[in-house]
Design an enzyme around this catalytic site. Sequence first.
Site, short mmCIF file in Angstrom:
data_model
loop_
_atom_site.label_atom_id
_atom_site.label_comp_id
_atom_site.label_asym_id
_atom_site.label_seq_id
_atom_site.Cartn_x
_atom_site.Cartn_y
_atom_site.Cartn_z
N ARG A 15 1.04 -1.35 -0.05
CA ARG A 15 0.11 -0.03 -0.05
C ARG A 15 1.07 1.45 0.00
O ARG A 15 1.63 1.31 1.03
CB ARG A 15 -0.91 -0.11 1.12
CG ARG A 15 -1.70 1.19 1.50
CD ARG A 15 -2.65 1.24 2.61
NE ARG A 15 -3.11 2.49 2.93
CZ ARG A 15 -2.71 3.35 4.09
NH1 ARG A 15 -1.70 2.78 5.05
NH2 ARG A 15 -3.30 4.56 4.20
N HIS B 229 -2.80 10.85 1.27
CA HIS B 229 -2.06 10.85 2.63
C HIS B 229 -1.40 11.94 3.15
O HIS B 229 -0.18 11.97 3.35
CB HIS B 229 -1.28 9.58 2.36
CG HIS B 229 -0.78 8.79 3.55
ND1 HIS B 229 -0.91 7.40 3.85
CD2 HIS B 229 -0.34 9.40 4.78
CE1 HIS B 229 -0.41 7.05 5.30
NE2 HIS B 229 -0.28 8.10 5.78
N GLU C 97 -6.74 8.26 7.19
CA GLU C 97 -6.91 9.07 8.24
C GLU C 97 -7.44 10.47 8.21
O GLU C 97 -6.64 11.41 8.52
CB GLU C 97 -5.78 8.80 9.21
CG GLU C 97 -5.08 7.57 9.35
CD GLU C 97 -4.01 7.39 10.35
OE1 GLU C 97 -3.59 8.38 11.00
OE2 GLU C 97 -3.60 6.28 10.85
N ASN D 159 -6.49 1.41 10.45
CA ASN D 159 -5.16 1.57 10.98
C ASN D 159 -5.19 1.56 12.50
O ASN D 159 -5.96 2.48 13.23
CB ASN D 159 -4.71 3.07 10.54
CG ASN D 159 -4.20 2.98 9.07
OD1 ASN D 159 -4.21 2.18 8.46
ND2 ASN D 159 -3.77 4.41 8.70
N GLU E 224 -2.53 -0.31 8.60
CA GLU E 224 -1.54 0.16 9.19
C GLU E 224 -1.40 -0.36 10.53
O GLU E 224 -2.42 -0.46 11.31
CB GLU E 224 -1.14 1.58 9.31
CG GLU E 224 -1.02 2.38 8.20
CD GLU E 224 -0.90 3.77 8.13
OE1 GLU E 224 -0.38 4.32 9.22
OE2 GLU E 224 -1.38 4.51 7.26
#
Length: 778
Positions: free
Chosen positions: A67, A111, A156, A287, A353
């Site tokens: 990823r 990200h 996130e 995550n 994650e």
Amino acid sequence: MSSTRFPEGFVWGVSTSAYQIEGANAVDGRGPSIWDSFSDSRDACDHYHRYPEDVRLMKELGLGAYRFSVSWPRVMPEGAGRVNAAGLGFYDRLVDELLTAGITPYVTLYHWDLPQALEDRGGWPERDTALRFADYARVVHERLGDRVGTWFTLNEPWVAAFLGYGAGIHAPGRRSAADAFRAAHHLLLGHGLAADALRSAGAREIGAVLNFGPVMTPGQVIGSARELSEEDAAAVARIDELMHGQFLEPLTRGRYPDRVVELAGTDHVRDGDLELISGPLDLLGVNYYAPTVVQAQPSEPADPAYPGSDGILFCTVPTAVTAMGWPIVPGALTLLLDRLTREHPGLELMITENGADFADTVTGDGIRDMDRIHFIEEHLRALRTSVERGARVRGYLVWSLLDNHEWADGYQRKFGLVHVDFATQKRRMKDSALWYRDVVRRNGLGGDRPRRPTLETVAARAGVSRATVSRVVNGEASVSPEVRAGVLRAVRELGYVPNAAARSLVTRRTDAIALVLAVPRQGGDALTAAVVQYVTSVLEGAGKQVTLMLADTAESHRRILERVETGLLDGVVLLPPDGPDPLAERLARTGTPVVLLGKPAVASLVPYVDVDNAGGAAAATEHLLRQGRRRIGVICGPTDLVAVQDRLTGHREALERAGLRPHLALAGHTRESGAEALTRLLAEDDRLDAVFATGDQLAIGALRAAAAAGRRVPADLAVVGFDDIDAASATTPPLSTVRTPVTDQAMALARLLLSRLEGRHAGSVVLPARLVVRGSSA
Ligand code: FCB
């Protein structure tokens, strides 16, 4: 499936992100991102140029999935409009390289590296950014969609919105709750728009990646099972909604939690947004690093990362932590996956994650990182438990392949399976990488758990006795230089000694302090939490490394003593258990500075910090006497507790000065036992006009029993407690009590230890306890 294997087809891999590894920030037309101006990632790992080597490493590890994230400013340097062909070309080559190596690419589109040009136009708080994100997603998909099947839109979004725009500790560093809520919505909208666009363009599957920090109280983390108080339960629910519900609910059910609506308003939410956001979700990226630990604490101001969190304390807990300071709680991963499975049964999950920052021991023949192996291994066991219970988890991706640039923390953080020497960009597999390769090969864990090197392993490696190793570690002079060198070599090669202690081999000072928490401890949750928090921050501020240790078994006592005796610890702050405590005296005999919370049961030379329990009880009693109350009862908690004994003494002496004698009812710790005690007192003296309880829980029980007996408080019966717990101000009428200074005790404890470390003979500290008069005795 055997107890250590994973289901067939389980996907093993690693995760990275563009800004953290690519480097080449000003190469081939990449535009600036918000992180370029916020931190200095220099060349990061130069993955932009070294990706063939990195793919080769992954192939050697046998990984099935990688990823990575695409850098928006590399593809569209101004964030919108012009497409940078060279930038897209890089990802094109990377995907081909992966496919040739038999590794499935999982692409993250965002990200956190927003093009600076878009931030200049208002960033995520502006709706337009979501529309531009969808355009960018389309461009990337057009180029890679023939070979990439899985697309994660966001990584996130809570972190991007609330650390970036709320707390200002991530780029772009703004501090506005309103902006953070707007950013959160527009990130979600960006997801919805991009997902829609990609799906129409034929993308196979679309997901989003959220950060999960299961919200728990300190008690839940350390497993002292008890029902949450209403206040704590509310604190947990509030943070859970901000961190998880705010994203999960719109994505899966097309609505925001009520509280989020209350806090954020809905001006920025337009008709149709939530339908878009809640379009089909093929895969939820999870995550997980650590739980979020909170408890209710009325005076606490809001944390800007969690607008509306006033009255909630974010706590440090006495568990092992990573170098990042994040508590290591693998069980929370099981709880999380069980919950997601229960609440979203149809949703397929993937651990996108999980990993840890630990200092590695670099040696000539390898890089020892046993802590990381343990961390991953324990989390895989936790994951395995959930899978067995029916969680649909497709795979597990370690964060991260390489040591990299950890955002606001820079290069000091080490999350990699592969070590990177940032001066030379040389990559070397750590022990954890080799261990993970075996996990992947076996599709599960080995029967034998990896073992941490012990004194015995070091002794065997160096060909000497255990005692010799211990002598060397202690820095004793009685060992010959050759033997010493051999032992130190073995210590280094095995990675036996933790970092702080490794330094002690040279300096003979470890600068390592243990904060030892004995259990059980009754009725002092807030105090324990404060001590953990303040002692840690004061001592760390003084350059010490603080390790939290639990002393709950004979085995744990032995371990702590051994660390002190082998010179791995410079000092100990001890929170003793209720009742007798052999550990304090044994520690004191080692000559290492030790300080105690609370006066010990047996007179001792160990200095302590306590509050003036007798003085506080006397003040409470004198207050009742001044009101003309003469028929005063006392509800007394367990008399084996020193604090209770002192409170009773203070009460008795105050009564004696007024020519009265105590009227005593013994009780335990709980409200129920306080209620029962008052009922007994009333049965014995129908005209009782006041009661002093040695603890607030008991006093709260007494209030309840007084009401049940038809006594009016305070007209018929005045009630005073002790401790000023949070619930004391919320009773009807509010409870008069004696306040013990929580923070001051914690600070005094830290200062006392520091003076002792400096060799000064500072003595015990007794802090005043102050009467707080409220309605129950006014
Ligand atoms: C996660 C981020 C990742 C990395 C790890 C340690 O929150 O997604 O980039 O920083 O934490």
